[in-house]
Enzyme design. Sequence first.
Site, PDB file in Angstrom:
ATOM      1  N   CYS A   1     -45.521-123.143  70.985  1.00 48.78           N
ATOM      2  CA  CYS A   1     -45.229-124.458  69.846  1.00 48.78           C
ATOM      3  C   CYS A   1     -46.321-125.397  70.057  1.00 48.78           C
ATOM      4  CB  CYS A   1     -44.129-124.911  70.231  1.00 48.78           C
ATOM      5  SG  CYS A   1     -43.376-126.680  69.535  1.00 48.78           S
TER       6      CYS A   1
ATOM      7  N   VAL B   1     -38.266-127.644  71.151  1.00 48.38           N
ATOM      8  CA  VAL B   1     -39.117-128.041  72.230  1.00 48.38           C
ATOM      9  C   VAL B   1     -40.288-128.855  71.977  1.00 48.38           C
ATOM     10  CG1 VAL B   1     -38.346-126.164  73.952  1.00 48.38           C
ATOM     11  CG2 VAL B   1     -40.464-125.834  72.283  1.00 48.38           C
TER      12      VAL B   1
ATOM     13  N   TYR C   1     -46.796-125.273  58.374  1.00 47.60           N
ATOM     14  CA  TYR C   1     -45.604-124.897  58.169  1.00 47.60           C
ATOM     15  C   TYR C   1     -44.828-124.907  56.822  1.00 47.60           C
ATOM     16  CZ  TYR C   1     -45.203-124.609  63.415  1.00 47.60           C
ATOM     17  OH  TYR C   1     -45.513-124.333  64.625  1.00 47.60           O
TER      18      TYR C   1
END
Length: 325
Positions: free
Chosen positions: A63, A133, A195
């Site tokens: 991430c 996260v 994204y």
Amino acid sequence: MGLLVDGVWHDQWYDTKSSGGKFERAAAKFRNWVTPDGSKGPTGVSGFAAESGRYHLYVSYACPWAHRALIFRQIKGLSDHISVSAVHPDMLGDGWTFQTDDHGATGDTLFGLPFARDIYTKADPAFSGRVTVPVLWDTQQNTIVSNESSEIIRMFNSAFDAITGNTDDFWPEAQRDAIETVNNRIYDTFNNGVYRCGFATTQDAYDEAIAPLFDTLDWLEDRLARNRYLMGDALTEADWRLFTTLVRFDPVYHLHFKCNRKRIVDYPNLWAYTRELYQHPGVAGTVNMDHIVRHYHYSHDTINPNRIIPTNPVLDFMAPHGRGG
């Protein structure tokens, strides 16, 4: 990538029908701040004082948002003061899990819980929202301090300075407005832009995201032709926020998220800059490329339903960068 609704897990992908095919990121829910004396920060409540050994960081090496926090933990000398657990790269029906593997997944070293969602419900049994996260956990109050990466790195930047003796400042007061302007463009069009391209479910949504992304890369290439770093001669948080997307771009986003007009290696200044930041003391150890590549290509079955892990280009991040002082 599921979510919790009133503390109950649902295996549910992002709903893009109501947004015309656009990916829309939800805001973080836990917004408290660690401060030197435990006083209240810009949001949340008071009571989270900077203390060695009190806080635990949950991350994924895949991430980019969690990667920010790992970098600041390293460059601010916090490795001996804030412990870490890393989730498994495969994010399937149960979301992030604490299975272990040979690519850095540690399991939950604090509680031994099986899923990242268990950390959220431990803090709030009725929590509703995505399980993301990084998560900064307070072992004293037994709750989540924050799950907003942009704020966690600012806590790490200064709250623990009296403990570590590390006073390097990546959020200098005199530059904050200028840094924020740069951050906002990079976040909207690049950090989150990849994204928005990859998770788009209509051509219009993809087209709306892809053009600004490469406009920003062109802008960055020009800016870095004139400046060693984004804000001039000194590293700031803007550089580290940009780096975590740059280092993933050619191995993941270029192919997997259809951001394939150009690669970072096709931009001489950006590619040299990426190598320089990778070679900054301690940073290379925060990059786990096997974990990164495995996560994206194996976890997103709406994009890669057969979960085929591609053969990626060989990138030499340790090659001389030539960006002198």
